[in-house]
Design a protein around this motif. Structure first.
Motif, short mmCIF file in Angstrom:
data_model
loop_
_atom_site.label_atom_id
_atom_site.label_comp_id
_atom_site.label_asym_id
_atom_site.label_seq_id
_atom_site.Cartn_x
_atom_site.Cartn_y
_atom_site.Cartn_z
N GLY A 225 1.27 -1.28 -0.31
CA GLY A 225 0.04 0.45 -0.03
C GLY A 225 0.82 1.64 -0.14
O GLY A 225 0.63 2.09 -0.58
N PRO A 226 1.90 1.04 0.71
CA PRO A 226 2.33 1.99 1.21
C PRO A 226 3.15 2.74 -0.32
O PRO A 226 3.91 3.90 -1.04
N VAL A 229 0.60 4.13 -2.92
CA VAL A 229 0.45 5.23 -2.70
C VAL A 229 1.65 6.35 -3.22
O VAL A 229 1.35 7.35 -3.79
N ARG A 230 3.16 6.15 -2.67
CA ARG A 230 3.93 6.77 -3.73
C ARG A 230 4.19 6.82 -4.77
O ARG A 230 3.87 8.10 -5.54
N LEU A 233 0.99 9.45 -6.03
CA LEU A 233 1.15 10.34 -6.27
C LEU A 233 2.35 11.03 -7.34
O LEU A 233 2.27 11.74 -7.92
N PHE A 238 -0.95 16.94 -10.74
CA PHE A 238 -1.26 17.87 -9.60
C PHE A 238 -0.26 19.31 -10.26
O PHE A 238 0.42 19.24 -10.04
N HIS A 241 0.62 24.05 -5.69
CA HIS A 241 1.21 23.79 -4.19
C HIS A 241 0.11 24.29 -2.82
O HIS A 241 0.14 25.97 -2.76
N SER A 243 -2.73 23.88 -0.90
CA SER A 243 -2.67 23.10 0.58
C SER A 243 -3.90 22.08 0.56
O SER A 243 -3.76 20.80 1.02
N VAL A 246 -3.79 20.07 -1.95
CA VAL A 246 -2.30 18.36 -1.80
C VAL A 246 -3.44 17.85 -0.87
O VAL A 246 -3.43 16.10 -1.38
N ALA A 247 -4.15 18.60 -0.39
CA ALA A 247 -4.52 17.20 0.81
C ALA A 247 -5.58 16.43 0.07
O ALA A 247 -5.56 15.06 0.60
N PHE A 250 -3.90 13.42 -2.10
CA PHE A 250 -3.44 12.18 -1.28
C PHE A 250 -4.59 11.24 -0.60
O PHE A 250 -3.89 9.96 -0.64
N GLU A 251 -5.16 12.43 0.27
CA GLU A 251 -6.54 11.36 0.60
C GLU A 251 -7.11 10.37 -0.31
O GLU A 251 -6.99 9.32 -0.58
N VAL A 254 -4.89 7.39 -1.84
CA VAL A 254 -4.81 6.68 -0.84
C VAL A 254 -6.21 5.76 -1.02
O VAL A 254 -6.08 4.08 -0.29
N GLU A 255 -7.12 6.29 -0.73
CA GLU A 255 -8.61 5.69 -1.20
C GLU A 255 -8.29 4.85 -2.35
O GLU A 255 -9.14 3.97 -2.18
N VAL A 257 -5.76 3.29 -3.35
CA VAL A 257 -4.83 1.91 -3.10
C VAL A 257 -5.83 1.40 -2.05
O VAL A 257 -6.01 -0.01 -2.91
N MET B 22 1.27 7.48 6.44
CA MET B 22 1.80 8.28 5.74
C MET B 22 1.44 10.05 6.05
O MET B 22 0.33 9.58 6.70
N ALA B 26 1.49 19.65 2.91
CA ALA B 26 0.72 20.33 1.76
C ALA B 26 0.55 21.52 1.34
O ALA B 26 1.04 22.10 0.54
#
Lengths: 278, 105
Positions: A225-226, A229-230, A233, A238, A241, A243, A246-247, A250-251, A254-255, A257, B22, B26
């Motif tokens: 999984g990790p 994700v890496r 990403l 995207f 920059h 926040s 980016v969040a 990222f979410e 993860v979802e 994967v 992980m 941001a």
């Protein structure tokens, strides 16, 4: 006495009705408004297969053309002010309000600027729902979609070229992955890579995502999984920059994967690679 | 020894996946993975529990390690995480500290 009235009189567009073309990618129709007849024709040719005049636009982009000129080569800059995103590169400036789904682009009449703006707008819209555009080829086989991700040189074009006749290519360069119920669907895109071939405009439930790596033989190896994700990403498009964005990305990764089989696909560049794609 | 209070940065997103924490910054999209011990400390970084208490309750209670050694290592760790913008360190409790929600998918 009867009066002869041409039917076209009733169907002629109202003088203030904007002219343009609705291009639907990933199930999201965006009305591309332009008064320039030649540029509109270019849009309809370039995005052939994705033009859908019958759909109700979910967004609108006004295209303001300026004469062609030399532009410095520079990276795209994407920034946000409230719901409005500003997108700039040497060859265009654009703004898009994610809340109203309306915006404009100021560009010369070249297709590449519009391609870039559309990709960025779609990536921003998708990020809101945990979906994404990813550097990947994708295809549909036996009703299920497979995505082959990788940076330039990883083998996206090779896998696309090797696709058997019973596989339908969605794209050889940028895949469109969208949440759908408990899973995900992959959509075709008009964003072509080296093959210079527009993908098929269809969608299919996503069966797996593979990270491509050329090797001496063909094999699929599970990815943790990790790691997944890496790797994902690294390949998701995207541009900002920001926040919140980016969040969300990222979410979303993860979802994804945690719901979709993700693996490393080591492949030799021959037709037998697709035997593992079932 | 002056107390240290640590709080999770608000500008990161964090998820546990496959038992691994992980964290993504941001600000610059940098992705971090935390070790088991670092994860315990990061999860406990609520801004009002002293680091010494976190070490006693979360580290020494679970691992066979002397508290002075554990505290010294924890100090180094939180300073490194603070340098990377994942945590902030204060000499006083941080009343409105709140980190990102951490969910295991």
């Amino acid at each position: 006495m009867s009066a002869s009235i041409s039917a076209s009189r009733f169907f002629r567009p109202a003088p203030d009705e904007p002219s343009g073309t609705t291009v639907e990618i990933g199930g999201i129709p965006i009305f591309l408004q332009t008064d320039d007849v030649d540029f509109r024709a270019m849009i309809e040719q370039r995005y052939a297969g994705f033009v859908n005049s019958a759909s109700t636009p979910a967004g609108q982009l006004e295209i303001l053309l300026h004469p062609p000129k030399q532009h410095p080569v520079e990276d795209v800059r994407v920034s946000r002010s409230g719901p409005v995103w500003r997108i700039e590169r040497g060859d265009f400036r654009a703004e898009f309000d994610l809340r109203s789904r309306r915006g404009w682009v100021h560009q010369s009449p070249n297709p590449y600027s519009l391609d870039a703006v559309l990709r960025i707008i779609h990536s921003l819209v998708l990020a809101e729902e945990g979906s994404f555009l990813v550097h990947a080829a994708s295809g549909v086989r036996h009703g299920r979609a497979f995505v082959f991700a990788g940076v330039s040189g990883a083998g996206k074009t090779t896998m696309s070229r090797l696709a058997p006749p019973d596989a339908t290519l969605l794209t050889d360069e940028i895949s469109y992955v969208r949440r759908s119920g408990c899973g995900y669907c992959a959509y075709g895109t008009p964003f072509a890579g080296e093959l210079a071939r527009v993908g098929a405009n269809l969608k299919a439930p996503l069966a797996a995502l593979y990270f491509l790596e050329k090797g001496p033989d063909n094999r699929i190896e599970p990815a943790s999984g990790p790691y997944a994700v890496r790797a994902l990403l690294r390949n998701i498009l995207f541009f900002a920059h920001d926040s919140d964005l980016v969040a969300r990305v990222f979410e979303g990764a993860v979802e994804f994967v945690s719901r979709v089989p993700v693996a490393q696909f080591v492949f030799a560049p021959n037709e037998r690679a697709w035997e593992l794609v079932q | 020894m002056s107390e240290k209070y640590i709080s999770r940065s608000k500008s990161v997103a964090a998820r546990t996946l496959g038992g691994e924490m992980m964290i993504m910054s941001a600000k610059d999209s940098t992705l971090f993975s935390l070790s088991e011990v670092a994860t315990l400390i990061w999860e406990a970084a609520d801004g009002h529990t002293p680091l010494s208490e976190i070490v006693e309750r979360r580290i020494c209670a679970e691992f066979d390690v002397r508290s002075d050694v554990a505290y010294r290592d924890a100090e180094q760790l939180v300073e490194e995480l603070a340098t990377r913008g994942i945590l902030s360190i204060s000499s006083r409790p941080v009343p409105d500290a709140q980190g990102p929600a951490v969910e295991a998918p």
